[in-house]
Motif scaffolding. Sequence first.
Motif: not given
Length: 526
Positions: A358, A363, A367, A370, A413, A415
């Motif tokens: 991350a 990020l 994020d 998540k 992370m 997507n």
Amino acid sequence: MSNFPSIFNDVIGPVMRGPSSSHCAASLRIGRLCRDLMDGQINHILIEFDPEGSLATTHKSQGSDMGLFGGFLGWEAFDERLQSSEQYIEQAGIQVDILIVPVTASSHPNTYQISLSSTNESHRMVAISTGGGMIEVISIDGETVSMAGDYYETLIYCTSPEKVKAYLSSVFEFDSVEWHPGEKPFLEIKAQQFLPENLCHELVAFPEVQCIKKLAPVLPIMARKNLYVPFITCEQMLQYNEDKNLSLWELAIDYESERGKVSKVEVFEKMRAILHIMENAIQLGLKGTHYEDRILGSQSLQFRAQLQQNRLTGGNANNLIIMYVSAIMEVKSSMGVIVAAPTAGSCGALPGGIIGMAESMNLSEDDKVKGLLAAGLIGVFIAAHATFAAEVGGCMAETGSGGGMAAAGIVVMANGTLSQSLAAASLALQNPLGLICDPIGNRVEAPCLGRNVMAATNAVSCANMALSDYNHLIPLDEVIETMKKVGDEIHHTLRCTNLGGLSITKAAKAIEAQLEEHSPVFFKVC
Ligand code: SF4
């Protein structure tokens, strides 16, 4: 362990100090229940371990004594006094005797038989540690019970149950009530809260009632009557998601929110709090850790120096992850606070992989949360259908699981799609199948550090393969099923017994002898 694991009970947590979640954190929880059974008034404790069980030889070295004493004193699993709990017990005037004698109440290798007494009363509890900090109390005062520490338990010691039951049914809502006849008969009430004080006062006025004991829950997420979860396999999850189109982290929130009957916001914020503890462990590790009784020193500092001077090969994300995994493992080995994720031995791979990746992608904190939630849901499937215990499934169960969980979180992370998240977990769990557990010097330091690093970097590779739509071939449910079967086939000398693999090399035996000579405490853990 519940048939319906909770992310915060069974997968990510406990927040703890010490080498072993299944020894330090589990025994502390058992100790806390003992303390509650005695209303906090204890003069003498007799702890018995069966000579055939694993605790007979490891209760001190793996931190079970340390955790138990902390629990008897009512501490949390992350209390900074834990490493000195033996002295604190002495100062509290509690005499503790430990005997190695046959314990017939259970054949489980991690069985604690504990007799407690004060000037007024005495009680006996038998409990087992079932892995990853989870416990089950199986007997109180000779009566069979089943307590995982996920209810408010009120025990009403009385000579006959009918009048008490009739009274309670009209004034108090409970999940279950069970009568335990025997030498010291009691009614056991599992509920979402304790019996209120005013009702307790009325009850103790009944001639049948001798006393009332209140045992507080020791798990963060409660159980309840008619517990329901929306899915418990990957296949069921995909069916559940057919008309929803949710991401893996959103499905994790749906699952945990239903499992614990807590709001979705609460699930997200609980994971944010976990993230903060993980990040704090990284920062602590990178400040340098000091602890006499360990094999390895603060190697993450050397790594950071090399990284800052551009002297390392490979990508920056990869090296950040190696540094973070090392820092967390060093904090664990120096009695700092870590999150068992899924176990203390494998506490580096998942947070190192998620936080390192991350940060290298710039990020946000949300994020990262998540990513952890998605990882947690993969862990639920593993907990429900395989194991996190190295004694059962080797290192594949610990670091292998951590890597599989991290891979799914990294895809989230980045997507990626839901099917890419699941493919990443499948690929990452396929790679360590059969990985043995063979700690050097009977400690959870090496090859544990390397195995955690390998799991985290495996997670990155598999996440990227999944994001490129590589074909994982075997569905996640079937890989997890295979983990269970392969674990059963790993020879017991290669499952955390110190009897095979690197554990029995000449060098490892020399390290072990040296450690025993200089500091005979806190040996291995899983
Ligand atoms: S080698 Fe064993 S003790 Fe070390 S991390 Fe793996 S499972 Fe845990």
